[in-house]
Design an enzyme around this catalytic site. Sequence first.
Site, short mmCIF file in Angstrom:
data_model
loop_
_atom_site.label_atom_id
_atom_site.label_comp_id
_atom_site.label_asym_id
_atom_site.label_seq_id
_atom_site.Cartn_x
_atom_site.Cartn_y
_atom_site.Cartn_z
N ARG A 1 -11.71 -20.30 33.48
CA ARG A 1 -11.52 -19.05 32.75
C ARG A 1 -11.57 -19.31 31.25
O ARG A 1 -11.34 -20.42 30.79
CB ARG A 1 -10.17 -18.42 33.12
N ARG B 1 -5.18 -6.16 39.98
CA ARG B 1 -4.44 -6.08 38.73
C ARG B 1 -4.40 -4.65 38.20
O ARG B 1 -3.35 -4.16 37.78
CB ARG B 1 -5.09 -6.98 37.67
N GLY C 1 -12.19 -16.41 38.35
CA GLY C 1 -11.50 -16.77 39.58
C GLY C 1 -12.45 -16.89 40.76
O GLY C 1 -13.58 -16.39 40.74
N THR D 1 -16.26 -9.61 41.18
CA THR D 1 -14.85 -9.26 41.04
C THR D 1 -14.28 -8.96 42.40
O THR D 1 -14.75 -8.05 43.09
CB THR D 1 -14.63 -8.06 40.11
N ASP E 1 -15.79 -9.21 34.53
CA ASP E 1 -16.10 -8.47 33.30
C ASP E 1 -16.01 -9.35 32.06
O ASP E 1 -16.84 -9.25 31.15
CB ASP E 1 -15.24 -7.22 33.16
N GLY E 2 -15.01 -10.24 32.00
CA GLY E 2 -14.92 -11.15 30.86
C GLY E 2 -16.11 -12.08 30.79
O GLY E 2 -16.65 -12.35 29.71
N ILE F 1 -7.07 -15.71 50.52
CA ILE F 1 -8.15 -14.72 50.62
C ILE F 1 -9.30 -15.08 49.69
O ILE F 1 -10.48 -14.97 50.05
CB ILE F 1 -7.60 -13.32 50.30
N ASP G 1 -13.64 -3.81 40.77
CA ASP G 1 -13.32 -2.90 39.67
C ASP G 1 -14.41 -2.81 38.60
O ASP G 1 -14.17 -2.31 37.51
CB ASP G 1 -11.99 -3.29 39.02
N ASP H 1 -11.57 -7.67 42.99
CA ASP H 1 -10.86 -6.39 42.95
C ASP H 1 -11.79 -5.19 43.07
O ASP H 1 -11.32 -4.05 43.13
CB ASP H 1 -10.07 -6.27 41.64
#
Length: 437
Positions: A153, A254, A88, A207, A179-180, A365, A211, A209
Amino acid sequence: MTRLADLMVASLGEPRHDSPLFDFIADRRTNEHYVNENDRVVFHDTVSLLDEAGGEPSTLPSFEPGGPRRRLFFAPGSTRVGIVTCGGLCPGLNDVIRGLVMELARHYGVSEVTGFRYGYAGLVPGGPEPLRLTPEVVHDIHERGGTVLGTSRGPQDLELMVDRLVGLGIDLLFVVGGDGSMRGASGIARVVRERGLALGVIGVPKTIDNDIPFIGQSFGFVTAFSAAAKIINAAMVEARAAVNGVGLVKLMGRHSGFIACYAALANHIADVVLIPEVPFALEGPDGFLAALERRVVERGSAVVVVAEGAGQDILDAAPDASVTDPSGNARLGDIGVHLRNRITAYFADRGLPLTCKYFDPGYLIRSVPADPHDSVYCVRLAQAAVHAGMAGRTDMVVGRRHNRFIHVPIAHVTSERYCVAPDGDLWLSVLESTGQH
């Protein structure tokens, strides 16, 4: 427990070339610019954890420091480099691309870089044609959001991707993704290793997020929660302008609620913050709905911030874990819409007036350019990644820990997910700020 062996970074071989950075810093030779490769950055940061780890300092869990090396594996000026952005969108992607190209060109003599388009889809036969990246092409790309290379993706065939890299004569691949994407990069490195090739793979973990563990803060995160804080402020303005106004804001997150926490702390106006790491109940005297009613009655309005992965267990229909997106992530139910509907029904059942304004600013965002803080971080990550790659490191990511740039094996950063600790100081700060229980 993390061991020293878990943190050792792979190398393509012994360095064979002098670094051209020596000439660049020739007038400042009294300052040590190169990394001391015999030094390490310790994993733990408290005396108690160091005592628990035990042993001599040289045996403690520690990271290889990032930065320029005196000797290089790849020859400056003749190394062929590729860059791919995956997953993303995130603020700062163009900054990282620009930083990689500029560092390679200015200090290592790599005048042209192959930019693979639309993620790993650009690394297989029949994929989009690569984009030629030069300092002139990337000169001002940091001024806009997104990625000039595009993204996608999902995985691709590892053997075919390595075939494409070999066919184009690529010596060094930089992968910018989550991470993927990092698992994919590690898979490419594994196939390269099995074939006995001298091709390096370096990850710049991305990322929104925040994370990814062990690397400090992810690039783009500060920009993201800063933009989210502005949305929360807009929700507050709307809520306070209405009778019994509720501003409901759904943010990214997520599995980890860092954006929701930091955005709420940035302006101290959220009354409730809901994150995936902390379960909550809707009904009952201690449930969310009753607490929201009390806050609205007492103050005339309320602002609720919810991370997208929060409350999945309270949805009318639990998400099917077997249904995933192209990245392999379980598709989430829409907690934002669910809360909006339940809040509306709850107030209607009690005969209370309500004006509920719902904000879902995720794509807004993700697409903004990086702010100055993130721009600085992105270019420094890019420089650290180039130094690592030219020195022959592979199957690793760059990050920052204890304010030092470090190298971390990809296998280690993908071994777990970084989350908000329900008993940690960040969540305590959120509770102190909101007054929720």
